[in-house]
Each structure stands twice: as structure tokens, then as C-alpha cells.
Design a protein around this motif. Sequence first.
Motif, PDB file in Angstrom:
ATOM      1  N   TYR A 268       0.817  -1.219   0.000  1.00  0.00           N
ATOM      2  CA  TYR A 268       0.000   0.000   0.000  1.00  0.00           C
ATOM      3  C   TYR A 268       0.851   1.270   0.000  1.00  0.00           C
ATOM      4  CZ  TYR A 268      -4.693  -1.998   0.435  1.00  0.00           C
ATOM      5  OH  TYR A 268      -5.880  -2.635   0.173  1.00  0.00           O
ATOM      6  N   PRO A 269       1.806   1.437   0.928  1.00  0.00           N
ATOM      7  CA  PRO A 269       2.622   2.659   0.862  1.00  0.00           C
ATOM      8  C   PRO A 269       3.444   2.758  -0.416  1.00  0.00           C
ATOM      9  CG  PRO A 269       3.470   1.152   2.531  1.00  0.00           C
ATOM     10  CD  PRO A 269       2.132   0.640   2.123  1.00  0.00           C
ATOM     11  N   LEU A 270       3.917   1.624  -0.942  1.00  0.00           N
ATOM     12  CA  LEU A 270       4.655   1.647  -2.211  1.00  0.00           C
ATOM     13  C   LEU A 270       3.743   2.120  -3.347  1.00  0.00           C
ATOM     14  CD1 LEU A 270       6.640  -1.720  -1.945  1.00  0.00           C
ATOM     15  CD2 LEU A 270       7.537   0.602  -1.654  1.00  0.00           C
ATOM     16  N   LEU A 271       2.501   1.655  -3.316  1.00  0.00           N
ATOM     17  CA  LEU A 271       1.555   2.059  -4.351  1.00  0.00           C
ATOM     18  C   LEU A 271       1.232   3.547  -4.256  1.00  0.00           C
ATOM     19  CD1 LEU A 271      -0.438   1.321  -6.618  1.00  0.00           C
ATOM     20  CD2 LEU A 271      -2.118   0.764  -4.842  1.00  0.00           C
ATOM     21  N   VAL A 272       0.986   4.030  -3.041  1.00  0.00           N
ATOM     22  CA  VAL A 272       0.665   5.450  -2.872  1.00  0.00           C
ATOM     23  C   VAL A 272       1.841   6.328  -3.283  1.00  0.00           C
ATOM     24  CG1 VAL A 272       0.055   7.214  -1.177  1.00  0.00           C
ATOM     25  CG2 VAL A 272      -1.046   4.974  -1.074  1.00  0.00           C
TER      26      VAL A 272
ATOM     27  N   ALA B  94       1.429   8.290   1.848  1.00  0.00           N
ATOM     28  CA  ALA B  94       1.747   6.892   2.130  1.00  0.00           C
ATOM     29  C   ALA B  94       1.511   6.578   3.604  1.00  0.00           C
ATOM     30  CB  ALA B  94       3.190   6.592   1.738  1.00  0.00           C
ATOM     31  N   GLY B  95       1.938   7.488   4.482  1.00  0.00           N
ATOM     32  CA  GLY B  95       1.700   7.306   5.912  1.00  0.00           C
ATOM     33  C   GLY B  95       0.224   7.341   6.247  1.00  0.00           C
ATOM     34  N   LEU B  96      -0.535   8.170   5.513  1.00  0.00           N
ATOM     35  CA  LEU B  96      -1.975   8.270   5.738  1.00  0.00           C
ATOM     36  C   LEU B  96      -2.661   6.938   5.439  1.00  0.00           C
ATOM     37  CD1 LEU B  96      -3.828  10.594   6.634  1.00  0.00           C
ATOM     38  CD2 LEU B  96      -4.324  11.025   4.211  1.00  0.00           C
ATOM     39  N   ALA B  97      -2.213   6.256   4.385  1.00  0.00           N
ATOM     40  CA  ALA B  97      -2.789   4.955   4.051  1.00  0.00           C
ATOM     41  C   ALA B  97      -2.543   3.960   5.178  1.00  0.00           C
ATOM     42  CB  ALA B  97      -2.199   4.435   2.743  1.00  0.00           C
TER      43      ALA B  97
ATOM     44  N   ARG C 248      -7.921   4.192 -12.941  1.00  0.00           N
ATOM     45  CA  ARG C 248      -8.850   5.106 -12.262  1.00  0.00           C
ATOM     46  C   ARG C 248      -8.617   5.147 -10.752  1.00  0.00           C
ATOM     47  NH1 ARG C 248     -13.416   6.274 -15.313  1.00  0.00           N
ATOM     48  NH2 ARG C 248     -13.771   7.801 -13.644  1.00  0.00           N
ATOM     49  N   LEU C 249      -7.529   4.600 -10.290  1.00  0.00           N
ATOM     50  CA  LEU C 249      -7.298   4.515  -8.852  1.00  0.00           C
ATOM     51  C   LEU C 249      -6.816   5.851  -8.306  1.00  0.00           C
ATOM     52  CD1 LEU C 249      -7.246   2.660  -6.342  1.00  0.00           C
ATOM     53  CD2 LEU C 249      -4.838   2.183  -6.858  1.00  0.00           C
ATOM     54  N   GLY C 250      -7.420   6.282  -7.192  1.00  0.00           N
ATOM     55  CA  GLY C 250      -7.006   7.504  -6.519  1.00  0.00           C
ATOM     56  C   GLY C 250      -6.821   7.272  -5.035  1.00  0.00           C
ATOM     57  N   LEU C 251      -6.245   8.247  -4.359  1.00  0.00           N
ATOM     58  CA  LEU C 251      -5.984   8.125  -2.926  1.00  0.00           C
ATOM     59  C   LEU C 251      -7.262   7.918  -2.112  1.00  0.00           C
ATOM     60  CD1 LEU C 251      -3.920   8.188  -0.618  1.00  0.00           C
ATOM     61  CD2 LEU C 251      -4.220  10.692  -0.534  1.00  0.00           C
ATOM     62  N   PRO C 252      -8.374   8.628  -2.387  1.00  0.00           N
ATOM     63  CA  PRO C 252      -9.584   8.397  -1.574  1.00  0.00           C
ATOM     64  C   PRO C 252     -10.028   6.940  -1.569  1.00  0.00           C
ATOM     65  CG  PRO C 252      -9.814  10.413  -2.852  1.00  0.00           C
ATOM     66  CD  PRO C 252      -8.576   9.745  -3.343  1.00  0.00           C
TER      67      PRO C 252
END
Length: 412
Positions: free
Chosen positions: A42-46, A56-59, A109-113
Amino acid sequence: MTTAVTTPTERVTPLHRNRDFVLLWVGAAASNLGSTASLIAYPLLVLALTGSAFDAGLAGFFGLLPGLLLQLPAGALVDRWNRRRLMIWCDALRGLGVASVVAALALDRLGLPQILVVCFVEGTLTVLHGLAAHVAVPNLVPESQLALALSRNEARGRAASMLGTPLGGALFTLGRAVPFLADALSYLVSLVTLLLIRKDFEAEPRKDTGGRMADQIGEGLRWLWRQPFLRVTTLLVAGSNLMFRALFLVIVVMATRSGASATGIGVMLGFAGAGGVLGSLAAPWFRRRVPLNVLVIVANWAWAVLMGVIVLTSSQFVLAAAYAAMWFVGPVWNVALGSYQLAITPDRLRGRVLAAMSTLSNGALPLGALAGGLLLDTAGPQGAAAALAVWMLLLAAAATLARSVRRNHDTV
């Protein structure tokens, strides 16, 4: 209604031939490995999508937040609902959530939200699934095998942590969606194994599906408070969790200052993980032979002594060995306390009591992370280690002086 209760004349099936326990273990092992792999992905993706370390930390924060906020209501739901059915729904919804990340990546279509929502939902369902799986164990195995079953679960979790992180990084290099696809498939494996289990996860049918959740949570908290041994040991676990979370950062900084490379630090942490797996396998031996009060007191003093070794050594090898030894002791403590808690807690309260204990003990983890950083900034790595050694010494003294600990001579 089938249960795991046996009479003294019944022949106990070896744990590795207990079909239902093995199915639960295999399914949880698959989902744990997949979740750990996606945890690093997840952090790598963000970072790849936004380039922001804060994002990344937020995820990671959204994924861990349910473990802090939702343990108590989750425990009430685990005691209120059919546990196996609840776990099946958790696996199905977790799999769909992770699959939505794969689909959004494929469609660009992937976004942070979306990532934050999936992380929070997956974290919430994982809390529910984990509580239900843990409190179901006494209904799948006889009491004489409870410590052994918990030790196998402990080893499973530690092995997943040790193997899942490098696996997640390796899968991410193959493609951004690969670790999440693997995670979705792991939930499918877990779901199938749950469908194949025959025994019930409750000692008796659920009669009351209503009532105020606050009252049900309060019932679990009151029961725990009336158990002096569990009350004291839960606080001791919270104190040692704080120390261990702070120590992780201190160990990394100490190893770096002594000249260890990033690879060397990774090997050191892997060595510690192996110590945890070995401790998990050895835990039933200690549980059968050593009174519970002795285990609690000796475990805390062992950590205090090993902290002294960490403070005094300048050798990377001694540092790694002491840290691995601390990890060895951890599961011995966890299995002993966990088997005792499950054995004495009424089945209808097990989810709420476990949730209350987890909230109190795991609530110290973020405080430990904060304490580690503050100690390193103000006292340096050696001073920070010394402060943690003093803290552990105080906990060991408290364990020794606690009357409720000294009086508990329980063995299995």
C-alpha cells in the motif's frame, strides 16, 4: 450443536488431524500472508501514484485506525452474531475491497480516496475476523490442546509477518496490482476453508441478538475488571508493548550507528522474527511444565535482563542475539496468558473480554512509537535504550510484587 468438550475417557485426536482446526489455521495463514504482503504494498503504491510520503503514511494510518477505535464494539458483535458466518462475510468483503483496487489499477482510475476507504474497511473487517477466529479456538479443540493450538496460531502470525513483507515487495516489482491480486486470492482461500468447517464456533446457540451495545461492552469490561490476575497482566502487557514498540526504532538506530547496512538490519529483524517463531513452537512445553505465575514473572525479568545486555553491548551480533531472545520470550508469554484467558472466560463473553484486553494492551503501541522517537531525540540511542531498560525493570518488579500474579499457580 457440536463442541470441543471431551471426557477423560475419550481419545483426543492429534491437533494436526483435527480437520476443522487445520482448515481454520490454513485459511488464516493464507489471509495473514496476503494481508502482510499488501501492508507493505500500500505505501509503495501510494508513493508511486502521488509521490507523497505523507499520503503513504496516511494509508497506513487508515489501515491501523480500526484496531484502535473499533476493538470494543467488534468484540460485542463477535459475541452477538454467529462467528463463522461473520468471518465468511469478512473474507468476502475484504476480498471485494482489495479486488476493487486491482480493477481500478487496470482501468487507470485509482485515486488516494479509494485507497484510504479500502484500507479502513479492510482494517475494520480484519479486527472482526481476528477476534472471531481467536475466540472460536476453544470450540474446535479440547481444553488439553488449547495451549498447543494457540502456539500454532502464534507461529502462523509471526511467520506471516516475517515472510509477508519481503513477499509484498517482490510482488510489487512484478506489477503494481500483483500483491493486491494475491491478497484477494488469499481471502478466497480463507473463505473456502471456513465453508468446509463442520463444527460450530459457539458453545451454545445465540439467544440474545438485541440489547444496547454499550451495555454488552460494559459487561465484558466488568467481568475483566473482576479478574485480578487478568487485570494486572493486561496492564503488564500494555507496558511491555510500549517498550517493544519504542525498542524497534531504537534497535534500528543503534544498529545503524554501529555500522550495520540496510541489508544487515533486515537480516537482524528477520533473525528476531525467527526467534519469535521458535518461541511460539516452544510455548506449549513451557505452558505444561511451568506455573503461570512463574512464567509471567520470569518473562518480565528476562526482558529486563536482555534490555541490560542491549544497553551495554557494542557488538552487532550480541545486539541481534539479545533482540531475538526477547522475541523468543514473547510468544511463550502470549500463549500462556491467552490459553488461560480463553479457558476461564465464558464463551458468551470471550469476544468482549478479548477486545477489552486488546484495547488496553495494544493502545500502548502508538505511545511506544512516540516515546521511541522522543527518547532518541533527547537522549540518543544508548540513553533511549537505558530508559527503556529502567522501564522494563519497573515492570518486572511490579509483576513480582503483584499478589494476584504470585497466587496464580495454574498449569495445563
